[in-house]
Every structure is written in C-alpha cells, then in structure tokens.
Design a protein around this motif. Structure first.
Motif, PDB file in Angstrom:
ATOM      1  N   UNK A 187       0.862  -1.179   0.000  1.00 29.65           N
ATOM      2  CA  UNK A 187       0.000   0.000   0.000  1.00 29.65           C
ATOM      3  C   UNK A 187       0.902   1.233   0.000  1.00 29.65           C
ATOM      4  N   UNK A 188       0.615   2.172  -0.894  1.00 30.10           N
ATOM      5  CA  UNK A 188       1.419   3.387  -0.993  1.00 30.10           C
ATOM      6  C   UNK A 188       0.510   4.609  -0.912  1.00 30.10           C
ATOM      7  N   UNK A 189       0.876   5.564  -0.080  1.00 39.64           N
ATOM      8  CA  UNK A 189       0.145   6.831  -0.006  1.00 39.64           C
ATOM      9  C   UNK A 189       0.751   7.808  -0.997  1.00 39.64           C
ATOM     10  N   UNK A 190      -0.092   8.394  -1.855  1.00 38.74           N
ATOM     11  CA  UNK A 190       0.385   9.276  -2.923  1.00 38.74           C
ATOM     12  C   UNK A 190      -0.410  10.584  -2.903  1.00 38.74           C
ATOM     13  N   UNK A 191       0.116  11.597  -3.596  1.00 37.90           N
ATOM     14  CA  UNK A 191      -0.539  12.904  -3.590  1.00 37.90           C
ATOM     15  C   UNK A 191      -1.361  13.171  -4.838  1.00 37.90           C
ATOM     16  N   UNK A 192      -1.238  12.326  -5.860  1.00 37.26           N
ATOM     17  CA  UNK A 192      -2.006  12.492  -7.089  1.00 37.26           C
ATOM     18  C   UNK A 192      -2.721  11.189  -7.427  1.00 37.26           C
ATOM     19  N   UNK A 193      -3.853  11.332  -8.095  1.00 40.78           N
ATOM     20  CA  UNK A 193      -4.626  10.138  -8.454  1.00 40.78           C
ATOM     21  C   UNK A 193      -3.835   9.267  -9.423  1.00 40.78           C
ATOM     22  N   UNK A 194      -4.069   7.974  -9.343  1.00 43.33           N
ATOM     23  CA  UNK A 194      -3.418   6.995 -10.211  1.00 43.33           C
ATOM     24  C   UNK A 194      -4.492   6.251 -10.989  1.00 43.33           C
ATOM     25  N   UNK A 195      -4.283   6.080 -12.273  1.00 43.91           N
ATOM     26  CA  UNK A 195      -5.235   5.334 -13.101  1.00 43.91           C
ATOM     27  C   UNK A 195      -4.921   3.851 -12.959  1.00 43.91           C
ATOM     28  N   UNK A 196      -5.873   3.103 -12.422  1.00 45.11           N
ATOM     29  CA  UNK A 196      -5.659   1.695 -12.144  1.00 45.11           C
ATOM     30  C   UNK A 196      -5.662   0.826 -13.388  1.00 45.11           C
ATOM     31  N   UNK A 197      -5.358  -0.459 -13.172  1.00 52.47           N
ATOM     32  CA  UNK A 197      -5.250  -1.422 -14.267  1.00 52.47           C
ATOM     33  C   UNK A 197      -6.524  -1.467 -15.096  1.00 52.47           C
ATOM     34  N   UNK A 198      -7.677  -1.622 -14.432  1.00 53.59           N
ATOM     35  CA  UNK A 198      -8.928  -1.751 -15.175  1.00 53.59           C
ATOM     36  C   UNK A 198      -9.424  -0.410 -15.688  1.00 53.59           C
ATOM     37  N   UNK A 199      -9.128   0.661 -14.962  1.00 51.69           N
ATOM     38  CA  UNK A 199      -9.528   1.981 -15.445  1.00 51.69           C
ATOM     39  C   UNK A 199      -8.802   2.333 -16.746  1.00 51.69           C
ATOM     40  N   UNK A 200      -7.555   1.894 -16.865  1.00 52.82           N
ATOM     41  CA  UNK A 200      -6.819   2.101 -18.122  1.00 52.82           C
ATOM     42  C   UNK A 200      -7.492   1.376 -19.282  1.00 52.82           C
ATOM     43  N   UNK A 201      -8.262   0.363 -18.973  1.00 54.97           N
ATOM     44  CA  UNK A 201      -8.893  -0.467 -19.992  1.00 54.97           C
ATOM     45  C   UNK A 201     -10.385  -0.195 -20.123  1.00 54.97           C
TER      46      UNK A 201
END
Length: 424
Positions: free
Chosen positions: A400-414
């Motif tokens: 688990x990683x805390x980040x400051x910007x949204x990340x597009x997930x595996x399925x969202x990319x698809x």
C-alpha cells in the motif's frame, strides 16, 4: 421514378442473413470475453473494444427484432402448416429477446440492483449454452451440400419386340423409375445425428457443471465457491488462526459462487519470502513478514461481493485488518491524498481516495468464512471494498502506498469507471 419496395420473401431473407452474421459475431465476441484461456490475451487494450463491439451488435440484434415484428404475422401464417419451422422460429425468438433483455441489464448494470444483474447473467449464460450449439447445428445442417436431394438411379426397361407381332413392346416406350431399397438412415440424417452427438459430447460436461452451480466460471463446490486451502497448496505457513466470530461464520456463510477471472498468470507465494509493505507519504513506513502480519489486530465483518460482470456472492464473512487501522498506524503526511494498492502479480494496481479508504467496511482480508483465502480468489491477502465493484478489491495485495495524485488503475486504463459504486 420510385424504387420498388422489396418483396416479403426478400425482406425475410435479408433479415435472416443479417441476423445470422450478427449472432455469429456475438457468439465469437462473447466467447472471447468469457473464456478464461483467452482473457489474458485480451487483458491489454483489446478487451474493452471487444466488449463495446459485443454491446453494439446486441443493440443491432434488437433493431432486427423490431424490423421483423411487422412481418411476423404474415410469416407465421405462411408457415402455419410447417411445425418444424414454427418451432425453430419460436426458439430463435426466445433466444434473441432473452439475450437482448438480459444483455441490457448487464450493459447498464449500475442502474439495476445486484440481484437483477445476477439473474440476468444466469439467463444470459443459460441461453448461450442452449442457443449457440443449436445455432451451430441449425446452420451446418442447412448448408447447400447437405440439402441436395438424394441421388436416385433411373433404370429404363430394355425394348423387347413382341414375339408374335414383332412390334416393339409397350415396355420399350415406358421408363420405369427405379431406386435402390431405402436405407433406414440416409446421408443427411447420418450427418445431422453425428453433428448433434459431437456437439453434445463437447458441450454437455461443461454445461452440467455450470448448471450445478448456476454460474459459468471456474468454481468449486465448497461453501461460497472458495476452494479449500491445504498447507501444500497455500505455501503460506502458519495458517491464520481465526477469531471466534470468523469460526462461527457470522451470517451463515457465503451465498453464491465466485467466478475465477484472471488476466495475468497466477502468482505463487511462499511465507518464507512474502512481505507486506505500507509506504509513500506516511510517517511510519513499515514492512511485515507473514508471521508479523498475522500478529496484527483483526476484525470480522459480513458483506456482499459484487463483480461488474454481473455475478454476486452474498453474506461473506471476511476477517482481516481494517484499512483505516493500517493507515492510522502508519500516520499520514499532510499531502497524502490517495491510497494506491499493488498486487503480487506485479501488474494489477488501483486507488481509493482517503475518504473511500477510511470507510468502516474496507478491509485487508486474510480469511473468508473462517478459512484462508485461496490464491485463485486473491489470497493470501486481498483488499475488500464491499460498496464498490470487485475490480477495486485488489487481489494478492502486498503493498500500500500513499500518494498525492490520483493513479489510473489497471482496469480503469482499460475502460472501466473510476467511480465503481454499486447501486444497492
């Protein structure tokens, strides 16, 4: 000068031809989307276009049904003395309308309750199991080389002069049709029966397996559809010691069956090398080995599990660590905005906002119905987000990683929606 409107027979023929092609491509795209062997091949950016093509063709199938309805009364009148054709028409109409209605529910899944989607998926699968073999049989047995009439030999009686008048006999001018004795089964019947038997042998085992569980995926007959985890198969020792509520299986145990969907090779795990990490924008990054991870305080909850493809498993007893507890223990920096999850397959990732991650029922689970989670279902550790569709519940979770910007997930990319809320 206006064009002459096509005749009734030509209209029917055109609709039949277009329907045949559409159903063929629907069957192929549906197989590509559901067949586990090719899911990995489609895991890139091909899967969503195939899905969209399947949906568009389904809509076009509905358009053809609409165009056929004004012709239906006359067509039925035309074949009223042909029971086989009437039976075929009735069966095909049930297939097409059933596929269309259940497909609409699955297409617009977020506008319907999960119970509707679950029922629609079962209907869609059942019609496919019944319809595709029938359409194959119907199509093959009607191709030209099978519809040729049987060749019959014609024997002409030899001309014999009358022995008295020396005049040609009447037999000399008469052609008597002659044929070999009719066999109990002709070529066309043999080929049809052979094709039917071959389709039965090929499809029946899988169909009855699906019928037994009312699903079409790779499942087990264990309660809730989870495979049992033996020490040898698990590779994660020791097994988690379940809490009393988990042993008692609060809620009576899972209702329904899990389907196994994987688009990457199944990873393997061993407690000697496995680790779980939380890092990124946190005050206290940490890494646990298997035994240390099992020592963390756990809770038990009962929740439903919904897949965006339509199936659901109800009243699951999950045991694990509330995600909010892990985040609190790590301590979040002020610029942490999103929580990113990593799968042990090295490919699959997804994110939640901090608000979503802190929901009471979001859990890092290690037990299902009082038993370790089998690797095929995302174990030894997986994320559970009950209020969202299951593609947000990352399998084989190990970081688990805390980040400051949204990340597009595996399925969202698809092509999947970032907003994955279930309409309950």
């Amino acid at each position: 000068m206006s064009k002459r409107k096509p005749g009734f027979g030509k209209q029917l023929a055109e609709l039949h031809r277009w329907n045949g092609w559409i159903v063929l491509i629907l069957a192929i795209t549906g197989l590509l989307l559901s067949w586990e062997t090719v899911r990995g091949w489609l895991s890139g950016h091909f899967r969503n276009p195939v899905k969209q093509l399947h949906i568009i063709l389904g809509i076009l199938s509905g358009v053809l049904i609409f165009l056929y309805l004004p012709l239906m009364k006359r067509h039925l009148k035309q074949i009223r003395q042909r029971p086989k054709q009437k039976g075929n028409l009735s069966f095909v109409m049930v297939l097409l309308i059933g596929w269309l209605l259940s497909g609409i529910v699955l297409w617009q899944i977020r506008k319907f309750p999960p119970e509707w989607a679950n029922g629609a998926l079962i209907v869609h699968d059942l019609l496919t199991w019944a319809g595709v073999p029938y359409i194959i049989y119907h199509s093959v047995t009607r191709i030209k080389w099978m519809k040729k009439p049987e060749r019959r030999a014609i024997k002409t009686t030899d001309a014999i002069d009358d022995p008295i008048t020396q005049a040609p006999s009447v037999a000399a001018h008469t052609k008597v049709p002659y044929s070999e004795p009719t066999p109990w089964i002709n070529r066309r019947q043999f080929l049809r029966w052979s094709l039917g038997a071959a389709l039965t042998v090929a499809i029946a085992p899988s169909f009855f397996r699906w019928l037994t569980t009312a699903t079409g995926g790779t499942i087990s007959t264990a309660p809730g559809g989870m495979k049992d985890v033996s020490d040898a198969a698990n590779g994660m020792l020791p097994n988690p010691t379940p809490l009393p509520d988990s042993v008692n299986v609060v809620g009576g145990g899972a209702k329904g069956y899990f389907r196994v969907y994987t688009v990457t090779p199944l990873p393997t795990f061993d407690s000697k090398t496995w680790s779980f990490t939380i890092n990124g924008l946190v005050d206290k990054p940490a890494t646990w080995n298997w035994e240390q991870f099992l020592a963390l305080s756990r809770t038990v909850q009962v929740s439903d599990f919904h897949c965006v493809t339509g199936w659901s498993v109800y009243k699951n007893t999950w045991e694990g660590i509330p995600l909010s507890a892990l985040l609190k223990q790590a301590g979040l920096k002020s610029n942490a905005k999103f929580v990113k999850f990593y799968s042990g397959d090295g490919v699959y990732t997804d994110t939640l906002t901090l608000e979503q991650a802190n929901m009471d029922d979001v859990m890092v689970a290690v037990l299902h119905d009082g038993k370790p989670i089998h690797r095929d279902y995302g174990g030894p550790v997986r994320l559970i987000v009950p209020k969202m569709y299951a593609y947000k519940s990352v399998k084989w979770l190990d970081r688990i990683e805390l980040i400051d910007k949204d990340h597009i997930g595996y399925w969202e990319e698809r092509g999947y929606d970032t907003d994955a809320w279930v309409n309950t």
